[in-house]
Design an enzyme around this catalytic site. Structure first.
Site, PDB file in Angstrom:
ATOM      1  N   HIS A 186       0.845  -1.180   0.000  1.00 30.56           N
ATOM      2  CA  HIS A 186       0.000   0.000   0.000  1.00 30.56           C
ATOM      3  C   HIS A 186       0.892   1.245   0.000  1.00 30.56           C
ATOM      4  CE1 HIS A 186      -3.594  -2.299   0.433  1.00 30.56           C
ATOM      5  NE2 HIS A 186      -3.214  -2.832   1.580  1.00 30.56           N
ATOM      6  N   SER A 187       0.312   2.392  -0.354  1.00 31.82           N
ATOM      7  CA  SER A 187       1.128   3.607  -0.359  1.00 31.82           C
ATOM      8  C   SER A 187       1.707   3.883   1.028  1.00 31.82           C
ATOM      9  CB  SER A 187       0.319   4.801  -0.863  1.00 31.82           C
ATOM     10  OG  SER A 187      -0.794   5.043  -0.031  1.00 31.82           O
ATOM     11  N   GLU A 188       0.980   3.515   2.076  1.00 31.90           N
ATOM     12  CA  GLU A 188       1.495   3.655   3.441  1.00 31.90           C
ATOM     13  C   GLU A 188       1.001   2.478   4.293  1.00 31.90           C
ATOM     14  OE1 GLU A 188       3.381   6.278   4.222  1.00 31.90           O
ATOM     15  OE2 GLU A 188       2.885   7.709   2.619  1.00 31.90           O
ATOM     16  N   THR A 189       1.869   2.018   5.178  1.00 26.62           N
ATOM     17  CA  THR A 189       1.479   1.099   6.237  1.00 26.62           C
ATOM     18  C   THR A 189       1.854   1.745   7.558  1.00 26.62           C
ATOM     19  OG1 THR A 189       1.767  -0.871   4.863  1.00 26.62           O
ATOM     20  CG2 THR A 189       1.822  -1.191   7.236  1.00 26.62           C
TER      21      THR A 189
END
Length: 270
Positions: A42-45
């Site tokens: 994902h773009s951020e975790t």
């Protein structure tokens, strides 16, 4: 340990911006967190754990598949949603996050079901347009600014231009910026006041577009508040997934509000 995927800045599944949320019970190694984020893609975790602080309830860190970042709005929203949903945070009580690079961030639940995040303003000061930016975006750029995160804000002529962007990702990689926030005023009659898209080829894989970017709205809020003459606005990030972000400017702070939906709840075994 428990791992969730939460779609942020949306009220329905498979829209908004998906974030991984890892519920830690103790401190974790940064290299391990980076590997988990790369696996999640994902773009951020987000990685969150409870702490015993006078000023904070949890520690929070954010990783893209490639690097740790200083601030992430959608993964913070997703984390708060996960903490409320799992009972790790008391229903209705504010959540205070201690972060390494952005101080203490507070999230509160609103009566309409949205979550409101108190973030620092990141004004984009005017700068000369970088060479090659307009060509990389494939659009006329009316104004450029740069903020403390080294994100470029680029205003283009209208909403249709933002929605129709198909930038040259390779060329964008050559621009000196963590990411590029492309924005325009909304068309008349819309439920939102401005639109945006966010491209960050240096930190995001694939097409480099982040679906809905909370941190970008820390720059967009003061920019459009000045131009539109109102401190409370609604932004729409016009990525293929799309999402709404309500913003309210309060001096050097900005409240970002939106909804979130859990789409996966499982166990991380590595």
């Amino acid at each position: 340990m428990r791992m969730l995927v939460v779609d942020a800045f949306t009220g329905r599944a498979f829209a908004g911006n998906p974030a991984g949320v890892c519920l830690l019970t103790e401190a974790a190694d940064a290299g391990w967190m980076q590997r988990v984020a790369a696996e999640m893609r994902h773009s951020e975790t987000a990685f969150v754990r409870p702490v015993q602080d006078a000023d904070a309830d949890f520690e929070l860190r954010w990783f893209t598949p490639r690097t740790e970042v200083a601030l992430c709005g959608h993964a913070t929203l997703g984390t708060a949603h996960a903490l409320y949903g799992t009972g790790a945070a008391a229903a209705g009580a504010p959540i205070r996050f201690r972060t390494l690079r952005s101080g203490v961030l507070t999230v509160t639940a609103e009566e309409d079901g949205a979550l409101a995040m108190d973030f620092p303003v990141m004004r984009a000061d005017p700068v000369e347009q970088p060479e090659g930016l307009a060509e990389a975006l494939g659009a006329t750029v009316l104004h450029t600014g740069r903020n403390a995160q080294n994100d470029l804000l680029a205003e283009v002529p209208d909403e249709a231009c933002v929605r129709g962007l198909s930038p040259d990702v390779g060329a964008l990689t050559g621009i000196d910026a963590r990411g590029v926030i492309v924005t325009a005023a909304a068309d008349p009659g819309r439920e939102h006041d401005f639109v945006s898209r966010f491209f960050a080829p240096r930190v995001l894989p694939g097409d480099a577009e982040d679906p809905v970017t909370g941190s970008a709205h820390c720059a967009l809020a003061p920019y459009w508040a000045e131009r539109l003459g109102r401190d409370a606005l609604t932004g729409y990030q016009a990525s293929p997934r799309g999402g709404h972000v309500r913003v309210a400017l309060h001096g050097d702070r900005v409240v970002l509000a939106g909804r979130a939906v859990t789409v996966l709840d499982g166990t991380l075994r590595a």
